[in-house]
Design an enzyme around this catalytic site. Structure first.
Site: not given
Ligand code: S3P
Length: 424
Positions: A162, A311
């Site tokens: 993210q 996840d």
């Molecule tokens: C996601 C990244 C992950 C994941 C989330 C979806 C994404 O989070 O846990 O369900 O689509 O980029 P983080 O980037 O906080 O690890």
């Protein structure tokens, strides 16, 4: 006489991460895109709603939908707060997009999202030149005032897709060079999608570099099935078989290596799990995962394995109750800032159903055994807890009562129906 089938097949819904990115890229493209098999879940509706409020022409979410893009940097100011619902991905990825637009936007979310940290995106995006204002702490509601951004060479303290994607989208929209280095490589869907659209984005080890692009072309995409949703049925099939011991084929799954950590760990636990790539879609390998039932043994999960299965850790903790020995998950402190504090909530619920589990500051331990489990589970509105304990409850003899079954709508609205079908 026809032999009884011993393999069942299921196609879980579209990948959530790819669905968010497909909508964002299509809204930023110059022209009309077509997206098939997008995930019709609450989180994806949140991204669609936010992009619509910013002027993108997005048809109602359906199996075959069109998105009218506005072109890079040409979203329009919304005249209402942008509601990200429960979706951290919407809030964080859109922060990057909005940081590069020269107007103010307020992002709001539900109670769970309003407890989650946003400084992880605010810090690098502020360094690039955007302004972030918070009403309390680093939580939503937050107001982003974007504008002309500077290039950045950001060293991220966590392996978070993210955060990485927020910076990549900021660089893309602002047309500036960005690099992001991570301690462990996180999921790379943004890089793959942008590269498939002709953007010069490259990985060098755990570093990603994006060069300015002039425009993003419209595209066609058939969203592959979500490995994080497939994981639930794979776990069940590995532990006990489905519907009386059958093997399971999970078809059309995104087989991106940055997402397959859970399937690799299932193998380490002694499960018979294999996968084969059949096609490529938007830069992603896609194919079938096959799981043949076998017993499970305990496993140790280390920090560097965590991002590729972040996840799936609640599910792994539930499966560990069936495995021989003591399972330890370390280096997973990020679980504390997900839709719920997934370390505390998983351990409390495992204990509530009679399993032997302990919290660690950055993970948890589960002592496996073959006894039956039963009791109430409190999801705290967290979809992945509901589904992980739903799988535990689907094992013969277990009697688990999940308090909020509806919350699966965040990522997998038909989960309970598919579970009933797979286990029938
Ligand atoms: C996601 C990244 C992950 C994941 C989330 C979806 C994404 O989070 O846990 O369900 O689509 O980029 P983080 O980037 O906080 O690890």
């Amino acid at each position: 006489m026809i032999a009884r089938p011993t393999t069942r097949a299921v196609r879980v819904p579209g990948d959530k991460s790819i669905s968010h990115r497909a909508l964002i890229c299509a809204a930023l493209a110059s022209g009309r895109s077509r997206v098939r098999n997008i995930l019709p879940s609450a989180d994806v509706h949140s991204t669609a709603g936010v992009l619509r409020a910013l002027g993108a022409e997005i048809q109602p979410i359906s199996d075959d939908m069109r998105v009218g893009g506005r072109g890079l940097g040409r979203l329009a100011a919304a005249n209402e707060p942008l509601d990200c619902g429960n979706s951290g991905t919407t809030a964080r990825l859109m922060s990057g997009v909005l940081a590069a637009h020269s107007f103010a936007s307020q992002l709001v979310g539900d109670a769970s999202l309003s407890r989650r940290p946003m400084s992880r995106v605010a810090t690098p995006l502020t360094a690039m030149g955007a302004t972030f204002n918070f009403e309390h702490g680093d939580h939503l509601p937050m107001t982003i005032t974007g504008g002309a951004l500077q290039p950045i060479d950001f060293v991220s303290p966590t392996g978070s897709a993210q955060v990485k994607s927020a910076i990549l989208f900021a660089g893309l929209v602002a047309r500036v060079h960005v690099t992001v280095s991570e301690p462990v490589r996180s999921r790379d869907h943004t890089e793959r999608m942008l590269a498939s659209l002709g953007v010069d984005v490259r990985a060098r080890g755990t570093q990603v570099l994006l060069e300015p692009a002039s425009e993003l072309p419209p595209f066609q995409l058939d969203v592959p099935a979500d490995p994080s949703s497939a994981a639930f049925f794979a776990g069940l099939a590995a532990a006990s078989g489905v519907g009386g011991g059958a093997s399971l084929d999970l078809s059309d799954v995104a087989l991106n290596p940055t997402r397959l950590g859970f399937f690799r760990i299932l193998r380490e636990m002694g499960a018979d799990v294999s996968w084969e790539t059949e096609r490529e879609e938007g830069g992603e390998p896609v194919g079938t995962i096959t799981v043949v039932p076998r017993g499970l043994r305990a496993v140790q999960v280390r920090a560097e394995q965590v991002p590729a299965m972040i996840d799936e850790l609640p599910l792994l903790a539930c499966l560990a109750t069936l495995a021989d020995g003591e399972t330890e998950i370390r280096g997973a402190g990020e679980l504390r800032v997900k839709e719920s504090d997934r370390i505390a909530a998983v351990v409390q619920n495992l204990r509530a159903v009679g399993a032997d589990a302990d919290e660690l500051p950055d993970g948890l331990m589960v002592r496996g055994g073959s006894r039956l489990l039963g009791g109430p589970v409190r999801t705290h509105g967290d979809h992945r807890l509901a589904m992980a304990f739903g799988i535990l409850g689907a094992l013969t003899g277990n009697a688990i009562d999940v308090d909020d079954r509806e919350c699966v709508g965040v990522s997998y609205p038909d989960f309970w129906a598919d579970l009933a079908r797979v286990t029938a």
